[in-house]
Scaffold this motif. Structure first.
Motif, mmCIF file in Angstrom:
data_model
loop_
_atom_site.group_PDB
_atom_site.id
_atom_site.type_symbol
_atom_site.label_atom_id
_atom_site.label_comp_id
_atom_site.label_asym_id
_atom_site.label_seq_id
_atom_site.Cartn_x
_atom_site.Cartn_y
_atom_site.Cartn_z
ATOM 1 N N LEU A 1 43.069 100.409 -32.995
ATOM 2 C CA LEU A 1 42.205 100.357 -34.164
ATOM 3 C C LEU A 1 42.617 99.221 -35.088
ATOM 4 C CD1 LEU A 1 39.958 101.483 -35.930
ATOM 5 C CD2 LEU A 1 41.591 103.157 -36.844
ATOM 6 N N ARG A 2 43.924 99.034 -35.278
ATOM 7 C CA ARG A 2 44.394 97.914 -36.112
ATOM 8 C C ARG A 2 43.975 96.588 -35.507
ATOM 9 N NH1 ARG A 2 49.068 101.150 -36.366
ATOM 10 N NH2 ARG A 2 50.104 99.869 -34.797
ATOM 11 N N ASP A 3 44.096 96.487 -34.193
ATOM 12 C CA ASP A 3 43.647 95.262 -33.530
ATOM 13 C C ASP A 3 42.146 95.054 -33.735
ATOM 14 O OD1 ASP A 3 46.220 94.987 -32.669
ATOM 15 O OD2 ASP A 3 45.836 95.603 -30.590
ATOM 16 N N GLY A 4 41.381 96.135 -33.646
ATOM 17 C CA GLY A 4 39.938 96.026 -33.838
ATOM 18 C C GLY A 4 39.574 95.576 -35.241
ATOM 19 N N LEU A 5 40.323 96.056 -36.231
ATOM 20 C CA LEU A 5 40.057 95.625 -37.605
ATOM 21 C C LEU A 5 40.320 94.141 -37.780
ATOM 22 C CD1 LEU A 5 41.538 98.639 -39.624
ATOM 23 C CD2 LEU A 5 39.126 98.057 -39.295
ATOM 24 N N VAL A 6 41.356 93.632 -37.151
ATOM 25 C CA VAL A 6 41.636 92.197 -37.224
ATOM 26 C C VAL A 6 40.512 91.405 -36.558
ATOM 27 C CG1 VAL A 6 43.191 90.373 -36.433
ATOM 28 C CG2 VAL A 6 44.112 92.463 -37.391
ATOM 29 N N VAL A 7 40.035 91.886 -35.414
ATOM 30 C CA VAL A 7 38.913 91.223 -34.743
ATOM 31 C C VAL A 7 37.706 91.152 -35.679
ATOM 32 C CG1 VAL A 7 37.226 91.465 -32.881
ATOM 33 C CG2 VAL A 7 39.662 91.788 -32.407
ATOM 34 N N VAL A 8 37.421 92.237 -36.389
ATOM 35 C CA VAL A 8 36.297 92.250 -37.330
ATOM 36 C C VAL A 8 36.529 91.244 -38.455
ATOM 37 C CG1 VAL A 8 35.093 93.651 -39.046
ATOM 38 C CG2 VAL A 8 35.625 94.605 -36.806
ATOM 39 N N GLU A 9 37.753 91.178 -38.981
ATOM 40 C CA GLU A 9 38.057 90.222 -40.047
ATOM 41 C C GLU A 9 37.830 88.787 -39.584
ATOM 42 O OE1 GLU A 9 41.538 90.865 -42.659
ATOM 43 O OE2 GLU A 9 41.941 92.590 -41.373
ATOM 44 N N ASN B 1 24.638 73.331 -54.395
ATOM 45 C CA ASN B 1 25.999 73.340 -54.941
ATOM 46 C C ASN B 1 26.458 74.756 -55.243
ATOM 47 O OD1 ASN B 1 27.117 70.594 -55.179
ATOM 48 N ND2 ASN B 1 25.309 70.190 -56.425
ATOM 49 N N LEU B 2 25.531 75.597 -55.731
ATOM 50 C CA LEU B 2 25.886 76.990 -55.978
ATOM 51 C C LEU B 2 26.242 77.690 -54.673
ATOM 52 C CD1 LEU B 2 26.046 79.266 -58.099
ATOM 53 C CD2 LEU B 2 23.664 79.801 -57.584
ATOM 54 N N TYR B 3 25.423 77.456 -53.642
ATOM 55 C CA TYR B 3 25.754 77.989 -52.316
ATOM 56 C C TYR B 3 27.135 77.510 -51.880
ATOM 57 C CZ TYR B 3 20.992 79.609 -51.251
ATOM 58 O OH TYR B 3 19.798 80.273 -51.235
ATOM 59 N N ARG B 4 27.375 76.214 -52.034
ATOM 60 C CA ARG B 4 28.621 75.643 -51.537
ATOM 61 C C ARG B 4 29.832 76.284 -52.207
ATOM 62 N NH1 ARG B 4 29.891 69.377 -52.602
ATOM 63 N NH2 ARG B 4 29.715 70.140 -54.728
ATOM 64 N N TRP B 5 29.780 76.407 -53.545
ATOM 65 C CA TRP B 5 30.951 76.937 -54.243
ATOM 66 C C TRP B 5 31.120 78.432 -54.008
ATOM 67 C CZ3 TRP B 5 34.499 73.777 -55.452
ATOM 68 C CH2 TRP B 5 34.210 72.471 -55.845
ATOM 69 N N LEU B 6 30.042 79.196 -54.106
ATOM 70 C CA LEU B 6 30.170 80.645 -53.958
ATOM 71 C C LEU B 6 30.494 81.042 -52.525
ATOM 72 C CD1 LEU B 6 27.410 82.205 -56.239
ATOM 73 C CD2 LEU B 6 29.867 82.116 -56.599
ATOM 74 N N ILE B 7 29.679 80.579 -51.580
ATOM 75 C CA ILE B 7 29.943 80.955 -50.191
ATOM 76 C C ILE B 7 31.247 80.334 -49.724
ATOM 77 C CG2 ILE B 7 29.048 80.911 -47.834
ATOM 78 C CD1 ILE B 7 26.284 80.947 -48.895
ATOM 79 N N GLY B 8 31.556 79.116 -50.234
ATOM 80 C CA GLY B 8 32.846 78.516 -49.900
ATOM 81 C C GLY B 8 34.003 79.370 -50.383
ATOM 82 N N LEU B 9 33.887 79.885 -51.625
ATOM 83 C CA LEU B 9 34.930 80.780 -52.146
ATOM 84 C C LEU B 9 35.023 82.046 -51.310
ATOM 85 C CD1 LEU B 9 36.978 81.598 -54.317
ATOM 86 C CD2 LEU B 9 35.061 82.465 -55.683
ATOM 87 N N PHE B 10 33.857 82.627 -50.964
ATOM 88 C CA PHE B 10 33.865 83.836 -50.138
ATOM 89 C C PHE B 10 34.483 83.552 -48.765
ATOM 90 C CE2 PHE B 10 29.768 85.148 -52.525
ATOM 91 C CZ PHE B 10 30.532 85.483 -53.634
ATOM 92 N N ALA B 11 34.168 82.385 -48.194
ATOM 93 C CA ALA B 11 34.722 82.042 -46.887
ATOM 94 C C ALA B 11 36.236 81.882 -46.952
ATOM 95 C CB ALA B 11 34.072 80.762 -46.358
ATOM 96 N N VAL B 12 36.732 81.243 -48.026
ATOM 97 C CA VAL B 12 38.179 81.075 -48.181
ATOM 98 C C VAL B 12 38.852 82.444 -48.294
ATOM 99 C CG1 VAL B 12 39.972 80.258 -49.760
ATOM 100 C CG2 VAL B 12 38.070 78.763 -49.155
ATOM 101 N N LEU B 13 38.244 83.352 -49.085
ATOM 102 C CA LEU B 13 38.803 84.701 -49.202
ATOM 103 C C LEU B 13 38.828 85.405 -47.845
ATOM 104 C CD1 LEU B 13 37.161 85.999 -52.508
ATOM 105 C CD2 LEU B 13 39.555 85.428 -52.137
ATOM 106 N N ALA B 14 37.719 85.283 -47.104
ATOM 107 C CA ALA B 14 37.655 85.950 -45.796
ATOM 108 C C ALA B 14 38.669 85.350 -44.824
ATOM 109 C CB ALA B 14 36.242 85.840 -45.220
ATOM 110 N N LEU B 15 38.819 84.020 -44.845
ATOM 111 C CA LEU B 15 39.810 83.382 -43.975
ATOM 112 C C LEU B 15 41.223 83.825 -44.346
ATOM 113 C CD1 LEU B 15 38.320 79.777 -43.776
ATOM 114 C CD2 LEU B 15 38.553 81.379 -41.881
#
Length: 859
Positions: free
Chosen positions: A486-494, A732-746
């Motif tokens: 299950l822990r491995d599966g959660l990492v795969v989802v992340e 630019n709004l897309y770039r900054w917001l989704i970019g921030l979300f992508a950095v958090l997810a990474l």
């Protein structure tokens, strides 16, 4: 009183039951005796009610114990608590901020009486365009409609308000006397329009009332002086008119209609407000709103107005003839196209929240496994599986609530920033706040998150058997293997979620890069733009342009009716001499002075430029853009061709008017005094090309303008480079917001992967020590660790690619910005693999450096 005392007595017994076991035993014996008496049925019912009270007290007692234990446990692991709370704060805070905007703009009803019955009414012309309702048609709707309660027409206007220290430019609305009664909003002070009111009264906004009168109720009955443009049909030009208006009322602070009064001239007017409302003296309105009667559907109302329209004696010429009406709910008209962007933002931040849940769930699973000895010991001492599961759910709920409290701070900061950046673009921005709905949403998110990331550890604890005490020294049970998977599966989802978000931001960055490098048809370097209002005499525009062009450091200067990229155009049509009369192509009209093209670097492709004297000719001369020449004069030279709008004397290069990502429309350019009534309220825009930084010549330009005409107000002064940047605000709004979300997810994916690999290394330390002791190379052992991480990453990438490809059809319906290509896929895969290797490298190096003797001795 006696019942309350008895309840507290029992609560005291339960909280101190170790000292009252004998008394509790006696009470239970008394209960058994009650059941053995002849009245046992009644006694049983009473005993049942008392048992409910006892179990309720037990539940309260257990909850208190679980909370205290959870607090002590988190205090013993501050690092874990800080990481989990910080992760949840960022995710829940960002989600709540975006939800607050979505809720206000898209979900919350408009603040009017029964807003679902309000419709925006426009007419469909024979040319296929949608335009304002003609004055005669509006009167016919009022006279003949039985499905509408009332209609109201209104027009946007800009005025100069005379103040003690000069003048202030204000946004006004000219409306009929039905305006406020249609909306159903009462004034804060005074009254609104009445049927008998003359056109010399005015209703102020609360903001203007505060700025000019410090919210003094005595302002009612006082007069204000406004200066604005009025079209003189005799002189056939716009003249400045000064009027004194009597204040009769003030609207509430939250009242704003129409929403985004400046949206008609997006980019040119940064004010997202309405300052005052004036009754109309008659004439045509640019906007019409109607209120349906209760129970009437939009379809029935549309059929009725269409029938009325077809029964009218139409006198409008060809393409302007109305063929029908278009009805749009006012709420849909207010939010416009921004709803697509907001739903995308909410979906993106939802992915971050999902990644945060997976990450915290992984942390809790690893922590639960590390606490196996504690769990087994509690089970051996008599703790039931339900009690163990409840304990871990309480801990996860406590973590979630702590993250939610910290998330309020993140949400407040994020929301303030987003509203500040997008206030001029987001409708109803002044209504956005963290209200009870946002807090209820946050509480719900915290509860769901607590269950989601706390369920697996709770189940893991509930399944623990007392006999597993013998396995905590190194063995691995079937349950531990299940939750390891299950822990491995959660990492795969992340990893998959991080891939999808990274893919989205890569698409936005790619589109931004393409648009910034695209040929705009003009030279924007060293160009300053200055908007001027009110409309002044045509000769003054020519004089100002000539005066500014002679300033030191200025290469050329000219006026235009509206700058490119500001999403506005005056639509019309024209007829080419020699072609069928019904052939009237749609075009956009631009009024300019001759110096405009050189000031903005728009090339002349053929023929000649305009001159000042062209404005005196009848029917006049004009320039066309290349788009018009290709469409309507294919294979021939349009120069010299006659039209009903003048003779074509030249062809200029194409310039995008609505946006860099939108196609160029056919355009006609004429000298300004040939279309003197165009955009009279908006005024004109001066474009100045300089030899150096454009900001340095602003004071000189101000002085030159004042010398020619001291009445005009200068506003929205910015470089052409800034105008281009403003046109890309959504990207630019897309770039900054989704970019921030992508950095958090990474980051969350990297942390989750590191945690899983580190835990796996720690649990397999004995195995790795034995391998090393038997002669395995440290590099081969490290390779095993890296391979474990790469397997998880490969699973996540595969899932992310499948999800990305699966979302493509939906994304194409929303926007083309997120459509990936092979290069983008490859780049994101390479980035994620780099992050995976970096996350696995530390555990791999650590296991390669294990001393076998030390590891086996400690084991």
């Amino acid at each position: 009183m006696s019942a309350l005392a008895e309840w507290f007595r029992r609560l005291s017994y339960l909280l101190n039951r170790s000292r009252h076991e004998d008394e509790l035993r006696r009470e239970m014996e008394a209960h058994r005796a009650m059941l053995s008496t002849p009245a046992r049925f009644g006694n049983a019912l009473r005993l049942r009610e008392e048992s409910r009270e006892v179990w309720g007290l037990v539940w309260v007692d257990n909850l208190g114990r679980d909370l205290r234990f959870a607090v002590r446990t988190l205090l013993r692991s501050p690092g874990f608590a800080v990481m989990a709370v910080s992760t949840l704060a960022l995710a829940t805070g960002a989600t709540t901020a975006i939800f607050s905007i979505v809720n206000t703009v898209l979900l919350r009803p408009l603040p009017f009486a029964e807003p679902d019955r309000l419709l925006q009414v426009t007419e469909i012309h024979q040319s296929g365009s949608v335009g304002p309702v003609a004055a005669g048609d509006l009167q016919a709707f009022r006279d003949q409609s039985v499905m509408f309660e009332r209609f109201s027409g209104y027009e946007l206007a800009t005025r100069l308000l005379e103040t003690g220290d000069g003048s202030e430019r204000v946004m006004g609305v000219i409306a009929d006397r039905e305006f406020f009664s249609l909306l159903g909003v009462a004034p804060l002070v005074g009254r609104t329009f009445a049927a008998e009111d003359a056109s010399s009264v005015v209703v102020l906004s609360a903001a203007l009332w505060e700025r000019q009168f410090q919210r003094d109720p005595g302002a009612l009955g006082r007069t204000i002086a406004l200066s604005g443009n009025r079209w003189d049909p005799v002189q056939r030009r716009s003249v400045i008119e000064r009027r004194e208006l009597t204040i009769i009322g003030v609207m509430p602070d939250a009242f704003q209609f129409p929403y985004g009064a400046s949206a008609t001239f997006a980019g040119a007017q940064p004010e997202f407000r309405t300052d005052l409302w004036m009754p109309s003296a008659g004439g045509r309105f640019g906007n019409v709103t109607g209120r349906l009667k209760a129970g009437v559907t939009i379809g029935a109302a549309h059929a009725e107005l269409d029938a009325i329209e077809k029964g009218l004696d139409v006198t409008a010429p060809g393409p302007y003839r109305a063929l029908g009406v278009q009805l749009v709910p006012l709420a849909d008209d207010v939010r416009g196209e921004v709803h697509k962007s907001l739903w995308l933002m909410l979906a993106a931040v939802g992915l971050v929240l999902a990644a945060a849940c997976a990450n915290v769930g992984n942390l809790l699973l690893a922590r639960t496994a590390a606490r196996a000895h504690e769990v087994v010991t509690r089970a051996a001492l008599g703790a039931s599986p339900r009690r163990l599961a409840t304990q871990f759910l309480v801990e996860s709920l406590l973590l979630s609530l702590m993250g939610g409290v910290a998330g309020v701070i993140v949400a407040r900061w994020t929301l303030d920033l987003l509203v500040k950046v997008g206030a001029a673009r987001i409708p109803r921005a002044h209504e956005i706040s963290l209200d009870w709905t946002a807090f209820a949403f946050l509480l719900g998110v915290c509860a769901v998150v607590a269950v989601v990331f706390g369920l697996a550890p709770a189940i893991m604890a509930a399944r623990t058997e007392a006999q597993d005490i013998t396995k905590t020294s190194g063995g691995r049970s079937t349950g531990s293997l299940t939750f390891s998977r299950l822990r491995d599966g959660l990492v795969v989802v992340e990893v998959a979620l991080a891939f999808v978000l990274a893919l989205a931001v890569a698409g936005v960055v790619r589109e931004l890069s393409r648009l910034e490098k695209a040929d705009s048809g003009m030279v924007t370097d060293s160009v300053m733009t200055v908007h001027m209002t009110p409309r002044i005499a045509d000769a003054d525009y020519t004089a100002i342009a000539d005066r500014v062009a002679q300033l030191p450091g200025v290469r050329s200067a000219g006026f235009t009716q509206m700058l490119p990229l500001q999403n506005w155009g005056w639509m019309g049509d024209f007829h080419i001499t020699g072609r069928p009369r019904e052939d009237r192509p749609r075009i956009e009209l631009r009024s300019v002075t001759p110096g405009y093209f050189s000031a903005l670097g728009i090339p002349l492709r053929g023929g000649r430029n305009l001159t000042t004297g062209d404005g005196l000719l009848e029917p006049g001369v004009l320039l066309v853009n290349e788009r018009l020449a290709r469409l309507h004069f294919p294979g021939e030279d349009p120069v010299g061709r006659a039209t009903d709008r003048g003779t074509i004397v030249g062809v200029v290069g194409d310039v995008p008017q609505a946006g860099l990502n939108r196609p160029v429309e056919p355009e006609i350019y004429k000298v300004i005094n040939r279309d003197a009534g165009v955009a009279s309220d908006l005024g004109m825009t001066l474009v100045v090309r300089t030899d150096g930084p454009p900001e340095e010549i602003v004071p000189s330009v101000r002085a030159a303008v004042r010398e020619v005409n001291p009445v005009v107000a200068l506003f929205n002064i910015k470089s052409m480079a800034q105008v281009v940047a403003d046109s890309l605000w959504e990207l630019n709004l897309y770039r900054w917001l989704i970019g921030l979300f992508a950095v958090l997810a990474l980051g969350l994916a990297a942390i989750g992967l590191y945690g899983v690999i580190s835990y796996a290394v720690a649990s397999r330390t004995r195995e790795f020590a034995v391998r090393l002791a038997l002669g395995s190379e440290p590099t081969s052992v490290a390779r095993l660790v890296l391979q474990s991480g790469l397997r998880l990453a490969a699973g996540g990438l595969l899932l992310g690619i499948v999800a990305g490809l699966g979302f493509l059809p939906a994304l194409r319906r929303v926007s083309t910005l997120f459509i990936p290509d092979a290069v983008t896929f490859a780049a994101i895969v390479a980035l994620l693999l780099t992050i995976v290797i970096a996350a696995c490298l530390v555990p791999a190096v650590r296991v390669a450096c294990v001393n076998p003797a030390t590891a086996l001795r400690h084991d």
